[in-house]
Design an enzyme around this catalytic site. Structure first.
Site, PDB file in Angstrom:
ATOM      1  N   ASP A  57      47.895 -21.301  26.786  1.00  8.67           N
ATOM      2  CA  ASP A  57      46.883 -21.729  27.773  1.00  8.67           C
ATOM      3  C   ASP A  57      46.284 -23.095  27.461  1.00  8.67           C
ATOM      4  OD1 ASP A  57      47.231 -19.412  29.190  1.00  8.67           O
ATOM      5  OD2 ASP A  57      45.445 -18.409  28.399  1.00  8.67           O
TER       6      ASP A  57
ATOM      7  N   HIS B 257      57.315 -20.172   0.526  1.00  8.47           N
ATOM      8  CA  HIS B 257      58.078 -20.862   1.560  1.00  8.47           C
ATOM      9  C   HIS B 257      57.272 -21.974   2.229  1.00  8.47           C
ATOM     10  CE1 HIS B 257      60.017 -21.011   5.705  1.00  8.47           C
ATOM     11  NE2 HIS B 257      61.080 -21.097   4.939  1.00  8.47           N
TER      12      HIS B 257
ATOM     13  N   LYS C 275      55.253 -25.413   3.144  1.00  7.89           N
ATOM     14  CA  LYS C 275      55.563 -26.840   3.018  1.00  7.89           C
ATOM     15  C   LYS C 275      54.244 -27.601   3.103  1.00  7.89           C
ATOM     16  CE  LYS C 275      59.028 -24.714   5.580  1.00  7.89           C
ATOM     17  NZ  LYS C 275      59.802 -24.164   4.512  1.00  7.89           N
TER      18      LYS C 275
ATOM     19  N   HIS D  68      64.333 -26.697  13.575  1.00  4.48           N
ATOM     20  CA  HIS D  68      63.628 -25.946  12.529  1.00  4.48           C
ATOM     21  C   HIS D  68      62.134 -25.831  12.835  1.00  4.48           C
ATOM     22  CE1 HIS D  68      62.504 -25.398   8.091  1.00  4.48           C
ATOM     23  NE2 HIS D  68      63.374 -24.431   8.333  1.00  4.48           N
TER      24      HIS D  68
ATOM     25  N   ASP E 265      44.735 -36.500  -3.181  1.00  2.00           N
ATOM     26  CA  ASP E 265      43.351 -36.926  -3.499  1.00  2.00           C
ATOM     27  C   ASP E 265      42.284 -36.025  -2.896  1.00  2.00           C
ATOM     28  OD1 ASP E 265      44.401 -38.989  -4.969  1.00  2.00           O
ATOM     29  OD2 ASP E 265      44.012 -40.537  -3.472  1.00  2.00           O
TER      30      ASP E 265
ATOM     31  N   LYS F 128      58.462 -24.705  14.430  1.00  2.00           N
ATOM     32  CA  LYS F 128      57.757 -23.487  14.819  1.00  2.00           C
ATOM     33  C   LYS F 128      56.482 -23.925  15.522  1.00  2.00           C
ATOM     34  CE  LYS F 128      60.088 -22.429  10.845  1.00  2.00           C
ATOM     35  NZ  LYS F 128      60.558 -23.378   9.833  1.00  2.00           N
TER      36      LYS F 128
END
Length: 486
Positions: free
Chosen positions: A233, A404, A406, A226, A411, A228
């Site tokens: 470079d 979508h 996450k 899952h 604090d 990404k």
């Protein structure tokens, strides 16, 4: 007549014996946690035999050890930094040049010890919350590449956006840049070999994570990559929630505007991103292994002053590292906890920690979508949200499309952004990666994004929640029973 009535009896008896055998395997050999075991036993009981077929596809872990014996798993290139940082953190007199980092020594040490997640400090981070802007910048970075492009996405569609990226990668491969594309077989199930023919002919290489051995069915549905990740470079990289497809540009009517969070990183954290990519690539593309050559780990100039750790987790890990990171952040909170997630299905430890935080006066804010992309997961989410409402948390329902991202912020100082949702699949089954960031400036930028999202969200009150219909309550009850295996 005897045969006509006897055959169903024998079949029922056979099914009963088979189901008992399957249940015994589940309890005594697999030895899952109790909640997940009961959920699977319910499925086996209510839909015998068919339930076990579902279990084979989605739940079994009997072959996990064999599947996850990666070759040459080492944090090559980072070993000396890891050893050095372990010594520094264990020295009570040692001080980092950041009060936020010093305050979170325990969290940093946990990630370092259990995940070899080295702390890098001189990074520059740009936050993207809009798909058009994120992919516009990614394409610009791709077109400037000179040495290599390593690009990895769970979902890679060959639509308008996907084709534009493939064309850009193909052009760079023709110019002699080493281009490697890695995608998940299930997440990118619409991808076809013919779509990548020109890319391969230009010299581009393709890796497919856990490809199916059969045309229609993938027997390893449960364990998906899952992540990404992008590294170009060794100068800039990406990690976050966006996949590649037109829906992530807000072009799909079903979802509308797509709200996500992605990071563009410049600085020494790219070495950790590179290591993670190489490990995943060498598992998937067995004919095109990458060696840990210096050209993939170039010297990086100081680009900023943001400290961070790149933390990964998956079914090949001994610990649920990202979940444990979330848990430690929540336990250390003193003022505020902000969460944005498309799925809110915490296990008991995480749910208890959030409820205790809210009940002790810490401001807990959680934002979820107003629409499902996976039905059972959505109703399980709304069920758990009800418990947080009772504990005093503020719950926001995002109304401007689909959310979508996450994100966890504690604090106004420490934050986590990445690919891991708050559910059992992300914590135990999927291969995930998150950036844990120890920078109040980045935290405040994320909080500002949250505040803008609040303006297009509905505050869920106890009255609104209790007013939901019996049909919704029924869906929540069934989904909650299945939540340990969602």
């Amino acid at each position: 007549m005897f045969i006509e009535f006897a055959m169903p009896t024998y079949l029922i008896a056979a099914l009963l014996v088979i189901n008992i055998l399957f249940a015994a395997i589940l309890i005594f050999i697999e030895r899952k946690d109790a909640q997940a075991t009961w959920a699977w036993l319910l499925i086996l009981f209510f839909i015998p035999l068919v339930g076990f077929i579902i279990y084979i596809l989605l739940g079994q872990t009997l072959t996990r050890r064999k599947m996850f014996q990666w070759e040459g798993i080492k944090k090559v290139g980072l070993d000396h930094l890891i050893d050095q940082q372990k010594e520094e953190i264990l020295n009570p007199d040692f001080r980092f040049n950041s009060t936020t980092v010093d305050h979170n020594r325990d969290l940093i040490y946990m990630h370092l010890m259990n995940n070899d997640a080295v702390l890098t400090k001189e990074n520059h981070v740009t936050i993207y919350s809009d798909g058009e802007k994120k992919f516009s910048q990614l394409l610009a970075d791709i077109r400037r590449a000179e040495t290599f492009i390593h690009i990895q996405y769970y979902i890679f569609r060959y639509d308008g956006l996907g084709k534009e990226i493939i064309d850009a990668l193909t052009e760079k491969a023709r110019e002699g840049v080493k281009v490697r594309l890695l995608y998940d077989d299930l997440g990118s199930r619409s991808m076809r070999k013919k779509f990548l023919k020109a890319f391969r002919e230009a010299g581009g290489e393709v890796g497919i994570f856990f490809p199916s051995k059969f045309t229609i069915v993938n027997l390893r549905l449960n364990f998906r990559n899952h992540r990404k990740l992008v590294n170009i470079d060794g100068k800039c990289g990406y990690v976050g929630g966006f996949n590649v497809g037109d829906e992530y540009l807000g072009k799909k009517k079903k979802f509308g505007y797509w709200r996500d969070t992605h990071l563009r990183i410049e600085g020494p954290a790219l070495a950790a991103i590179q290591t993670r990519f190489i490990l995943d690539w060498n598992q998937a593309a067995k004919d095109y292994h990458i060696s840990y050559h210096n050209r993939y780990f170039p010297e990086v100039e100081s680009k900023g002053n943001t400290p961070m750790q790149i933390v990964s987790s998956g079914p090949d890990s001994e610990f649920e590292q990202i979940k444990n990171g979330y848990l430690k952040m929540i336990m250390d909170a003193r003022k505020s906890i902000i969460i944005q997630t498309p799925y809110f299905i915490p296990d008991k430890t995480l749910l208890d920690a959030l409820q205790v935080a809210s009940q002790t006066g810490i401001e807990v804010k959680i934002m979820i979508p107003n629409k499902p992309d996976h039905m059972f997961v959505y109703w399980a989410t709304t069920s758990h949200i009800g418990e947080m409402l009772k504990a005093g948390a503020k719950i926001y329902i995002y109304e401007n499309g689909f959310i979508h991202n996450k994100v966890l912020i504690v604090d106004e100082k420490v934050s986590s952004v990445g690919t891991a949702n708050i559910d059992q699949r992300s914590f135990k089954l999927n291969f995930e990666v998150n950036a844990f960031i120890y920078d109040p400036i980045i935290a405040k930028q994320l909080i500002q994004d949250f505040a803008e999202d609040v303006n297009v969200s509905t505050l869920l009150t106890n009255e609104l929640y209790e007013a939901r219909g019996k049909r919704i309550r029924f869906k929540e009850s069934i989904s909650r029973l299945l939540s340990p295996i969602l």
